[in-house]
Design an enzyme around this catalytic site. Structure first.
Site, PDB file in Angstrom:
ATOM      1  N   ARG A   1      26.711  -6.085  35.310  1.00 51.25           N
ATOM      2  CA  ARG A   1      26.001  -4.788  35.290  1.00 51.25           C
ATOM      3  C   ARG A   1      26.706  -3.758  34.404  1.00 51.25           C
ATOM      4  O   ARG A   1      26.757  -2.570  34.720  1.00 51.25           O
ATOM      5  CB  ARG A   1      25.844  -4.210  36.708  1.00 51.25           C
ATOM      6  CG  ARG A   1      25.069  -5.068  37.649  1.00 51.25           C
ATOM      7  CD  ARG A   1      23.617  -5.278  37.253  1.00 51.25           C
ATOM      8  NE  ARG A   1      23.040  -6.293  38.102  1.00 51.25           N
ATOM      9  CZ  ARG A   1      23.036  -7.601  37.808  1.00 51.25           C
ATOM     10  NH1 ARG A   1      23.514  -8.037  36.643  1.00 51.25           N
ATOM     11  NH2 ARG A   1      22.528  -8.473  38.637  1.00 51.25           N
TER      12      ARG A   1
ATOM     13  N   GLU B   1      25.756   1.808  41.019  1.00 51.79           N
ATOM     14  CA  GLU B   1      25.176   1.191  39.820  1.00 51.79           C
ATOM     15  C   GLU B   1      24.235   2.202  39.156  1.00 51.79           C
ATOM     16  O   GLU B   1      24.117   2.269  37.943  1.00 51.79           O
ATOM     17  CB  GLU B   1      24.383  -0.060  40.242  1.00 51.79           C
ATOM     18  CG  GLU B   1      23.744  -0.799  39.086  1.00 51.79           C
ATOM     19  CD  GLU B   1      23.003  -2.058  39.539  1.00 51.79           C
ATOM     20  OE1 GLU B   1      23.529  -2.797  40.401  1.00 51.79           O
ATOM     21  OE2 GLU B   1      21.897  -2.292  39.030  1.00 51.79           O
TER      22      GLU B   1
ATOM     23  N   SER C   1      19.252  -1.548  43.095  1.00 47.32           N
ATOM     24  CA  SER C   1      20.496  -1.606  43.880  1.00 47.32           C
ATOM     25  C   SER C   1      21.293  -0.331  43.675  1.00 47.32           C
ATOM     26  O   SER C   1      21.489   0.104  42.541  1.00 47.32           O
ATOM     27  CB  SER C   1      21.367  -2.771  43.419  1.00 47.32           C
ATOM     28  OG  SER C   1      20.729  -3.964  43.718  1.00 47.32           O
TER      29      SER C   1
END
Ligand SMILES: Cc1cc2nc3c(=O)[nH]c(=O)nc-3n(C[C@H](O)[C@H](O)[C@H](O)COP(=O)(O)OP(=O)(O)OC[C@H]3O[C@@H](n4cnc5c(N)ncnc54)[C@H](O)[C@@H]3O)c2cc1C
Length: 305
Positions: free
Chosen positions: A178, A299, A228
């Site tokens: 990520r 995130e 998320s």
């Protein structure tokens, strides 16, 4: 906002589409965010290069927005320029032996990209079918699922960096979980060239549907969210599992709620504010720290003042 009139004048003179005082909640998947001063709708790569170079030259604040599916925008909005890439969705295909390459502009949505790959019979990215972001956002975040990420398929990324257009190779992009070199830098993704195997459209469709159904059954897909909330921490269970084990599913602050379906998501159950989400994020971080000894890293990307 500094240079407001000058920016408006420059955009108008160059026939670049923009809106004034646009609500960011119209452009984020969680439907949160106050007004931004100028919202620019870019139509071509040339326009994107021109606008970014211009704003960097006059040192104006700006934010590149793809589909807004990993962005939490401030209730106070953004006293700067938001540049939407959604209309940048052209592509070019080339073949070599049994492999296929495709260059895609940054604004193409992953849904449409998936449909295109299926039609062309290009296999590899089926796992990403259903991730609601744009190609640019996905490159920036190195979006992924089921142990695969978009960066795995990149040949090069065409970027704007320091006023110059460059091609960065996969290794120069520094893709990791990520993450990519784009985050916390001044790099703008213009588009990317991907390599895929030649496959069969029917098989690709079946695989896309399998991944999509898996997503629908495990994620609060029809709720308003930004995906998320936290990145996974190495050597630990997924954060969603840790949050679940803490009994926090369904816990709310204001109208922001930890999804009952998937504890890794915060959903907007009414008219949640950015402040509700931030307080909930802090609360989860505190609880995880108390029980597991680390603070989970968000995130989601923050936009605004
Ligand atoms: C229901 C749901 C499910 C999701 N599932 C997943 C999943 O399975 N896996 C996953 O990884 N993510 C998932 N996400 C999160 C999100 O869809 C991805 O991170 C996606 O790649 C973000 O793309 P975007 O265009 O929406 O990015 P945005 O939210 O618009 O932007 C995210 C970041 O990318 C930057 N950015 C965007 N475009 C550019 C560009 N052209 N150049 C430079 N920077 C740029 C922005 O400035 C920002 O920092 C999910 C989200 C939702 C709402």
């Amino acid at each position: 906002m500094k240079y407001l009139n000058e920016i408006i004048d420059t955009l108008s003179r160059n026939k670049i589409m923009y809106l004034i005082d646009e609500e960011l909640s119209n452009h984020t998947s969680i439907k949160i965010g106050g007004k931004c001063k100028i919202f620019v709708n870019i139509k071509t790569e040339k326009e994107l290069i021109y606008v970014v170079n211009y704003l960097q030259k006059i040192k104006a604040k700006f934010y590149i927005l793809g589909n807004g599916t990993n962005t939490l925008a401030s209730d106070n909005g953004f006293d700067g320029v938001v540049i939407s890439t959604q209309k940048l969705n052209r592509y070019k295909v080339s073949f070599k032996n049994n492999n296929a390459s495709i260059y895609v502009q940054c604004g193409m949505g992953l849904f449409n990209f998936g449909k295109l790959l299926r039609k062309m019979g290009f296999s590899g990215l089926e796992f990403a079918y259903g991730i609601p972001g744009s190609v640019g956002g996905a490159i920036c975040m190195n979006a992924g699922a089921y142990n695969q990420s978009i960066g795995d398929f990149v040949e090069y990324v065409k970027v704007l960096k320091g006023g110059k257009v460059k091609k960065l190779s996969k290794s120069e992009m520094k893709f990791s979980y990520r993450n990519s070199i784009v985050q916390k830098s001044d790099i703008i993704v213009l588009g990317a060239k991907f390599n895929f195997k030649k496959g069969n459209s029917k098989d690709i469709e079946n695989l896309q549907q399998q991944y999509f159904q898996k997503r629908l059954s495990s994620q609060p897909y029809s709720d308003l969210s930004f995906g998320s909330v936290f990145k996974r921490k190495e050597n630990f269970e997924p954060i969603s599992k840790l949050i679940d084990m803490l009994g926090l599913k369904g816990y709310s602050i204001g109208n922001a709620q930890i999804s009952k379906k998937h504890a890794g998501f915060i959903i907007n159950v009414g008219s949640a504010t950015c402040q509700d989400c931030l307080l909930l994020i802090k609360y989860i971080q505190k609880k995880v720290y108390e029980s597991y000894g680390f603070t989970p890293e968000p995130e989601v990307q923050f936009l605004g003042d």
